[in-house]
Design a protein around this motif. Structure first.
Motif, PDB file in Angstrom:
ATOM      1  N   ASP A   1       0.853  -1.175   0.000  1.00 29.62           N
ATOM      2  CA  ASP A   1       0.000   0.000   0.000  1.00 29.62           C
ATOM      3  C   ASP A   1       0.897   1.235   0.000  1.00 29.62           C
ATOM      4  O   ASP A   1       2.128   1.135  -0.105  1.00 29.62           O
ATOM      5  CB  ASP A   1      -0.952  -0.005   1.194  1.00 29.62           C
ATOM      6  CG  ASP A   1      -0.209  -0.122   2.533  1.00 29.62           C
ATOM      7  OD1 ASP A   1       0.993   0.180   2.576  1.00 29.62           O
ATOM      8  OD2 ASP A   1      -0.839  -0.522   3.523  1.00 29.62           O
ATOM      9  N   LEU A   2       0.284   2.421   0.126  1.00 27.17           N
ATOM     10  CA  LEU A   2       1.079   3.643   0.047  1.00 27.17           C
ATOM     11  C   LEU A   2       2.123   3.712   1.162  1.00 27.17           C
ATOM     12  O   LEU A   2       3.275   4.111   0.933  1.00 27.17           O
ATOM     13  CB  LEU A   2       0.162   4.870   0.115  1.00 27.17           C
ATOM     14  CG  LEU A   2      -0.586   5.232  -1.172  1.00 27.17           C
ATOM     15  CD1 LEU A   2      -1.520   6.393  -0.919  1.00 27.17           C
ATOM     16  CD2 LEU A   2       0.385   5.552  -2.290  1.00 27.17           C
ATOM     17  N   GLU A   3       1.751   3.305   2.352  1.00 28.44           N
ATOM     18  CA  GLU A   3       2.676   3.424   3.479  1.00 28.44           C
ATOM     19  C   GLU A   3       3.837   2.447   3.361  1.00 28.44           C
ATOM     20  O   GLU A   3       5.004   2.831   3.450  1.00 28.44           O
ATOM     21  CB  GLU A   3       1.918   3.196   4.791  1.00 28.44           C
ATOM     22  CG  GLU A   3       2.791   3.405   6.023  1.00 28.44           C
ATOM     23  CD  GLU A   3       2.007   3.320   7.318  1.00 28.44           C
ATOM     24  OE1 GLU A   3       2.640   3.300   8.395  1.00 28.44           O
ATOM     25  OE2 GLU A   3       0.765   3.274   7.251  1.00 28.44           O
ATOM     26  N   SER A   4       3.542   1.163   3.138  1.00 25.77           N
ATOM     27  CA  SER A   4       4.626   0.178   3.039  1.00 25.77           C
ATOM     28  C   SER A   4       5.429   0.363   1.760  1.00 25.77           C
ATOM     29  O   SER A   4       6.635   0.097   1.727  1.00 25.77           O
ATOM     30  CB  SER A   4       4.052  -1.236   3.104  1.00 25.77           C
ATOM     31  OG  SER A   4       3.170  -1.477   2.008  1.00 25.77           O
ATOM     32  N   GLY A   5       4.754   0.833   0.692  1.00 24.41           N
ATOM     33  CA  GLY A   5       5.492   1.091  -0.544  1.00 24.41           C
ATOM     34  C   GLY A   5       6.495   2.211  -0.397  1.00 24.41           C
ATOM     35  O   GLY A   5       7.630   2.123  -0.881  1.00 24.41           O
ATOM     36  N   TRP A   6       6.095   3.299   0.304  1.00 20.98           N
ATOM     37  CA  TRP A   6       7.038   4.390   0.536  1.00 20.98           C
ATOM     38  C   TRP A   6       8.186   3.935   1.434  1.00 20.98           C
ATOM     39  O   TRP A   6       9.335   4.377   1.258  1.00 20.98           O
ATOM     40  CB  TRP A   6       6.332   5.580   1.167  1.00 20.98           C
ATOM     41  CG  TRP A   6       5.662   6.508   0.194  1.00 20.98           C
ATOM     42  CD1 TRP A   6       4.380   6.925   0.209  1.00 20.98           C
ATOM     43  CD2 TRP A   6       6.268   7.128  -0.955  1.00 20.98           C
ATOM     44  NE1 TRP A   6       4.126   7.763  -0.858  1.00 20.98           N
ATOM     45  CE2 TRP A   6       5.278   7.909  -1.575  1.00 20.98           C
ATOM     46  CE3 TRP A   6       7.537   7.090  -1.514  1.00 20.98           C
ATOM     47  CZ2 TRP A   6       5.513   8.645  -2.730  1.00 20.98           C
ATOM     48  CZ3 TRP A   6       7.780   7.834  -2.667  1.00 20.98           C
ATOM     49  CH2 TRP A   6       6.776   8.591  -3.257  1.00 20.98           C
ATOM     50  N   ALA A   7       7.885   3.065   2.402  1.00 21.79           N
ATOM     51  CA  ALA A   7       8.949   2.570   3.275  1.00 21.79           C
ATOM     52  C   ALA A   7       9.986   1.799   2.476  1.00 21.79           C
ATOM     53  O   ALA A   7      11.196   1.910   2.720  1.00 21.79           O
ATOM     54  CB  ALA A   7       8.351   1.692   4.370  1.00 21.79           C
ATOM     55  N   ARG A   8       9.536   1.022   1.497  1.00 16.12           N
ATOM     56  CA  ARG A   8      10.471   0.286   0.649  1.00 16.12           C
ATOM     57  C   ARG A   8      11.333   1.240  -0.175  1.00 16.12           C
ATOM     58  O   ARG A   8      12.557   1.052  -0.281  1.00 16.12           O
ATOM     59  CB  ARG A   8       9.680  -0.653  -0.269  1.00 16.12           C
ATOM     60  CG  ARG A   8      10.519  -1.343  -1.319  1.00 16.12           C
ATOM     61  CD  ARG A   8       9.687  -2.282  -2.175  1.00 16.12           C
ATOM     62  NE  ARG A   8       8.547  -1.620  -2.798  1.00 16.12           N
ATOM     63  CZ  ARG A   8       7.727  -2.215  -3.652  1.00 16.12           C
ATOM     64  NH1 ARG A   8       7.903  -3.474  -3.959  1.00 16.12           N
ATOM     65  NH2 ARG A   8       6.720  -1.547  -4.187  1.00 16.12           N
ATOM     66  N   LEU A   9      10.718   2.257  -0.761  1.00 12.72           N
ATOM     67  CA  LEU A   9      11.481   3.202  -1.574  1.00 12.72           C
ATOM     68  C   LEU A   9      12.393   4.065  -0.713  1.00 12.72           C
ATOM     69  O   LEU A   9      13.502   4.420  -1.136  1.00 12.72           O
ATOM     70  CB  LEU A   9      10.524   4.080  -2.374  1.00 12.72           C
ATOM     71  CG  LEU A   9       9.636   3.351  -3.394  1.00 12.72           C
ATOM     72  CD1 LEU A   9       8.691   4.329  -4.051  1.00 12.72           C
ATOM     73  CD2 LEU A   9      10.474   2.630  -4.431  1.00 12.72           C
ATOM     74  N   ARG A  10      11.927   4.419   0.494  1.00 12.86           N
ATOM     75  CA  ARG A  10      12.751   5.247   1.380  1.00 12.86           C
ATOM     76  C   ARG A  10      14.073   4.548   1.685  1.00 12.86           C
ATOM     77  O   ARG A  10      15.128   5.178   1.700  1.00 12.86           O
ATOM     78  CB  ARG A  10      11.991   5.548   2.669  1.00 12.86           C
ATOM     79  CG  ARG A  10      12.817   6.373   3.670  1.00 12.86           C
ATOM     80  CD  ARG A  10      12.082   6.595   4.972  1.00 12.86           C
ATOM     81  NE  ARG A  10      10.971   7.512   4.795  1.00 12.86           N
ATOM     82  CZ  ARG A  10       9.692   7.178   4.925  1.00 12.86           C
ATOM     83  NH1 ARG A  10       9.369   5.924   5.227  1.00 12.86           N
ATOM     84  NH2 ARG A  10       8.743   8.071   4.750  1.00 12.86           N
TER      85      ARG A  10
END
Length: 750
Positions: free
Chosen positions: A496-505
């Motif tokens: 989702d948006l939260e876990s996806g951003w965590a991966r990219l971060r």
């Protein structure tokens, strides 16, 4: 001696089997072998089936069908059963099918011989041992596995790689080649078990060449060559070329797709193979599956090429020569056939000399989505070129898309689009952002910290014709890098948006970092200001979503292209662009976040808390992080409750890790200073300054010409109870003062 007498003398019977009527005609010898009176007779297909073992009858049906296809002899071993279900004897039949129609391959008569096979004595071996149940089970398991592997292959190269790895039960070929057709010539399109250059004589041959593969393509019939003598006798012209490979047996089979021969498949064996009916059946089945897989892969590659060409023809070329900035862009299409995505990006030079960056995603994965994307991109470019502000550009674009939905499609199946429009001032790094339902931009700060920058936004384009899109103003500091992308980069892989951003971060923050030994990581670049460094970061982000190149194969780690990806990276020069955290004290990277909370947007107080927590993500003391979040919430809430203006939040971290300082300023336009109060036990307010005094390392209120600024500071090395050091207290503040922080407001007289 007549043929009939000769057959009778050798105990060989004859039969005729009409496939249309189902009638079977037996001579006297065949009737005797089948346990019937020794006289000519006629049986129905059901009566004939009752005389044979059920497994053998099922097997001979497949062998006969193969014989009809290849115009070859059908040979099988059959067990004759009596009425009690006992095996009377084993017979061998050799038959050939004679077609009565050139168009209907089911209208044929099967004519053959029947001869008894006597059991071998102990200690002797039969040169034609029957196929055992274990062999049949191995064959079935092999065909199931081969079918699965070929079905998962998505390109011609993958199909050929799977074909090369097939291990057939009992007779694995050690040399494979696939021939394709190009006009009136055939050529090798893939091979295995041959050195580079060995197949050069076979790469380009006319169809009339005296070569087995050419004959297979011409006739559509398989060719089996059990011995080198058979090869030499039938193809003397090309035998010298084949002899150099020192093979013992060859099988050439047609690759037929949709009734059309599209090529030929060669399987060469280093040991002799008799090509029994069972072996031919396996080879024919593999050839059929291989032909279907190649046709499917070729179709997918053609459609993917069409998709990519259509999509990329609509994509602009970014201009990396923006003064003081570096840009990198990526577009990765989805992997499914004609699933043309609606993702796009654009870069527009504005009349004011500024640059507009646009990224968006039209709903759907089809040709219509691609068409709407092209129209919308042109409309946005036109509105931007007229000099409109970001909010006006998106408002006009929403009205344009809504009009297309109503006029061209009659309001049926309306499509919407998300969009992020950023007007960039290269000289100052000023960003004016308008957002229509799109993911927020992400900024990598000079010290490597990655923050999602919350921006005000409106509905996606095309839903409501007249929609307002508020503008958010940010500043991209020297050395910072901004990432904007579509949701395909974030949510692919079940995120989702939260876990996806965590991966990219994690990818962005570790890019260019150094390990304890001081060596840069494999994907590090000298600086992201360099175009090559930014391009490598873009590649690293795509790899984080799609997996490494080794995943681009069959099996559970296939290329994970669930959605299109569009991505833009913008780096402002003048710093390290987030690579490393070294430097002198005067040039040490500063971590800063700025956020405006308007009177009409109290819900953004939660974003302010989130921003401060993200800025302090690596702070050593969690209690201080909680204290900072609480004080920010109090300060911003007080501005919205007790003034008529907006709150401007600036949070800045300076210093080296372990002895850093965070200063948070909340400015407003009111010149009324806060007063300390003594709230009662049930009071709902009045504790803000008390909390500041208890939790902050230092705090105060600075009057300004256009209002005031309430601030506090926390010191990382004071987390264990130590007092702030003199160096920390005398460090420059966000307002530029060099002295110690201002004294807190004096307690009012009783």
């Amino acid at each position: 001696m007549r043929t009939k007498d000769l057959l009778a003398a050798t105990a060989t019977g004859l039969w005729r089997w009409d496939n249309v009527s189902g009638e079977v005609t037996l001579d006297a010898e065949t009737a005797r072998l089948l346990g019937l009176p020794a006289e000519p007779t006629e049986l129905s297909e059901a009566a004939m089936r009752s005389r044979l073992h059920p497994a053998d009858f099922a097997e001979i049906t497949g062998i006969v069908n193969l014989s009809v296809t290849e115009s070859s002899v059908a040979e099988a071993r059959l067990r004759v059963m009596d009425s009690a279900g006992r095996v009377l004897r084993t017979v061998r039949t050799r038959s050939r099918a004679f077609l009565r129609s050139d168009t209907d391959h089911t209208d044929y008569e099967l004519v053959g011989t029947v001869q008894e096979i006597f059991e071998t004595q102990p200690g002797t071996a039969s040169p034609h041992a029957p196929a055992t149940g274990d062999w049949r089970r191995s064959r079935e398991a092999f065909l199931l596995d081969a079918g699965r592997a070929l079905a998962e292959a998505h390109s011609t190269a993958e199909v050929l790689r799977v074909a090369a790895g097939l291990s057939m039960p009992g007779f694995s070929p050690d040399g494979l080649a696939v021939f394709g057709i190009e006009g009136d010539r055939i050529s090798v399109i893939g091979h295995h078990g041959h050195r580079q250059g060995d197949l050069a004589p076979f790469v380009d041959m006319p169809l009339d060449t005296d070569y087995p593969a050419a004959e297979v393509v011409r006739t559509g019939r398989a060719i089996y060559l059990p011995t080198p003598e058979d090869y030499r006798r039938r193809y003397p012209a090309t035998w010298p070329l084949a002899a150099a490979f020192h093979r013992a047996s060859w099988a050439f089979l047609p690759l037929v797709s949709a009734g059309r021969t599209v090529g030929a498949w060669m399987a060469a064996f280093g040991t002799p193979v008799a090509f029994t009916p069972d072996e031919r059946s396996v080879l024919t089945t593999v050839a059929r599956m291989l032909a279907q897989a190649l046709a499917r892969a070729g179709d997918q590659e053609s459609r993917r090429e069409l998709t990519d060409g259509l999509q990329r023809s609509m994509m602009p070329t970014v201009h990396p020569d923006i003064p003081g900035m570096t840009v990198a862009a990526r577009y990765v299409p989805t992997g499914g056939g004609l699933e043309v995505g609606g993702d796009w990006y654009d870069m527009i030079t504005l009349p004011s000399g500024r640059i507009a960056l646009v990224i968006g995603d039209v709903q759907g994965h089809d040709v219509r989505a691609a068409g709407l994307m092209g129209q919308l991109r042109i409309a946005l470019r036109a509105y931007a070129s007229e000099g409109h502000h970001p909010d006006a550009v998106l408002s006009r674009a929403s009205r344009f898309l809504s009009g297309i939905n109503d006029t061209e499609f009659g309001g049926e199946d309306p499509r919407f689009a998300t969009c992020l429009y950023i007007e960039v001032d290269p000289a100052t790094g000023l960003l004016d952002i308008a957002r229509a339902g799109h993911p927020d931009p992400t900024v990598r700060m000079a010290d490597g910290t990655v923050l999602v920058r919350p921006t005000a936004g409106g509905l996606p384009l095309g839903i409501v014709p007249d929609t307002d899109y508020p503008t958010t103003r940010l500043v991209l500091e020297p050395g910072e890098t901004m990432l904007v992308c579509t949701d395909g980069l974030i949510e692919t892989g079940g995120h989702d948006l939260e876990s996806g951003w965590a991966r990219l971060r994690k990818v962005i923050e570790t890019y260019g970092a150094e390990d304890p030994s001081g060596n840069a990581t494999a994907m590090a670049a000298p600086t992201l200001e360099d175009a090559a460094g930014l391009e490598k970061l873009a590649d690293a982000l795509v790899r984080a979503v799609h997996g490494p190149p080794s995943y681009h194969t069959t099996g559970p780690f296939m290329d994970r292209r669930e959605d299109d990806i569009a991505m833009l990276l913008l780096c402002r020069e003048g710093g390290s662009c987030g690579v490393g955290t070294g430097g002198t004290a005067a040039h040490r990277p500063v971590r800063r976040t700025v956020l405006t909370v308007k009177q009409a947007e109290p819900e953004r107080i939660a974003e302010a808390r989130h921003q401060v927590r993200d800025v302090l993500h690596d702070w050593s003391d969690e209690d201080q992080v909680d204290s900072a979040v609480l004080m920010v919430s109090e300060m911003v809430t007080n501005v919205l409750m007790h003034t008529d203006g907006d709150a401007l939040l600036v949070a800045e971290i300076t210093g080296e890790k372990g002895s850093r300082r965070i200063r948070v300023d909340v400015a407003d336009s009111s010149d009324e200073l806060p007063h300390r109060r003594t709230p009662g036990e049930l009071a709902s307010s009045g504790r803000g300054l008390v909390l500041m005094e208890l939790l902050a390392g230092a705090w105060g209120v600075d009057p300004r010409g256009d209002g005031k600024s309430t601030w506090f500071e926390l010191y990382e090395d004071a987390a264990g109870g130590a007092e702030p050091s003199l160096a920390d207290l005398s460090a420059p503040t966000a307002a530029g003062s060099a002295g110690p922080p201002a004294d807190p407001l004096p307690e009012p007289a009783a």
